[in-house]
Design a protein around this motif. Structure first.
Motif, PDB file in Angstrom:
ATOM      1  N   ASP A 154       0.800  -1.226   0.000  1.00 31.16           N
ATOM      2  CA  ASP A 154       0.000   0.000   0.000  1.00 31.16           C
ATOM      3  C   ASP A 154       0.832   1.276   0.000  1.00 31.16           C
ATOM      4  OD1 ASP A 154       0.870  -0.542   2.589  1.00 31.16           O
ATOM      5  OD2 ASP A 154      -0.971   0.180   3.540  1.00 31.16           O
ATOM      6  N   ASP A 155       1.951   1.302   0.719  1.00 31.56           N
ATOM      7  CA  ASP A 155       2.726   2.550   0.806  1.00 31.56           C
ATOM      8  C   ASP A 155       4.206   2.397   0.441  1.00 31.56           C
ATOM      9  OD1 ASP A 155       3.663   1.174   3.008  1.00 31.56           O
ATOM     10  OD2 ASP A 155       2.980   2.658   4.473  1.00 31.56           O
ATOM     11  N   ARG A 156       4.619   1.177   0.091  1.00 29.99           N
ATOM     12  CA  ARG A 156       6.010   0.886  -0.287  1.00 29.99           C
ATOM     13  C   ARG A 156       7.022   1.262   0.805  1.00 29.99           C
ATOM     14  NH1 ARG A 156       6.073  -3.184  -3.184  1.00 29.99           N
ATOM     15  NH2 ARG A 156       5.076  -3.034  -5.172  1.00 29.99           N
ATOM     16  N   GLU A 157       6.550   1.262   2.063  1.00 30.27           N
ATOM     17  CA  GLU A 157       7.446   1.484   3.205  1.00 30.27           C
ATOM     18  C   GLU A 157       8.033   0.134   3.612  1.00 30.27           C
ATOM     19  OE1 GLU A 157       8.354   4.370   4.837  1.00 30.27           O
ATOM     20  OE2 GLU A 157       7.316   5.385   3.201  1.00 30.27           O
ATOM     21  N   TRP A 158       9.250   0.150   4.167  1.00 32.09           N
ATOM     22  CA  TRP A 158       9.875  -1.072   4.639  1.00 32.09           C
ATOM     23  C   TRP A 158       9.026  -1.667   5.747  1.00 32.09           C
ATOM     24  CZ3 TRP A 158      13.311  -3.102   1.623  1.00 32.09           C
ATOM     25  CH2 TRP A 158      14.050  -2.273   0.773  1.00 32.09           C
ATOM     26  N   VAL A 159       8.956  -2.994   5.800  1.00 33.98           N
ATOM     27  CA  VAL A 159       8.131  -3.657   6.806  1.00 33.98           C
ATOM     28  C   VAL A 159       8.698  -3.492   8.211  1.00 33.98           C
ATOM     29  CG1 VAL A 159       7.094  -5.331   5.229  1.00 33.98           C
ATOM     30  CG2 VAL A 159       9.221  -5.905   6.417  1.00 33.98           C
ATOM     31  N   ASP A 160      10.008  -3.312   8.316  1.00 34.55           N
ATOM     32  CA  ASP A 160      10.631  -3.078   9.616  1.00 34.55           C
ATOM     33  C   ASP A 160      11.992  -2.422   9.426  1.00 34.55           C
ATOM     34  OD1 ASP A 160      12.259  -5.189   8.746  1.00 34.55           O
ATOM     35  OD2 ASP A 160      11.413  -6.635  10.130  1.00 34.55           O
TER      36      ASP A 160
END
Length: 73
Positions: free
Chosen positions: A23-29
């Protein structure tokens, strides 16, 4: 992913696809982000080393893609 890109994806592209949210292409952690940053830094170092060898006319090391693997330490 290869069909979507029309070529074989790079290790970095596969890692990013599997470790970022759709959804936002942010790293998962943070760890995934840190691993990616370390990989990109090492890839850049190897590319610079190879280019310096080419510029100096010395023996040219193999391309970074043959020397660097995801998760390698």
């Amino acid at each position: 992913m290869a069909l979507e890109l029309g070529r074989t994806p790079t290790q970095s592209e596969v890692f990013a696809r599997t470790h970022t949210r759709k959804d936002d292409r942010e790293w998962v952690d943070k760890r995934s982000s840190d691993v990616n940053d370390a990989y990109e830094a090492e890839l850049k170092r190897l590319q610079d080393e190879r280019q310096a060898a080419i510029d100096a006319g010395g023996p040219v090391p193999p391309p970074p893609s043959t020397r660097l693997r995801c998760g390698q330490r």
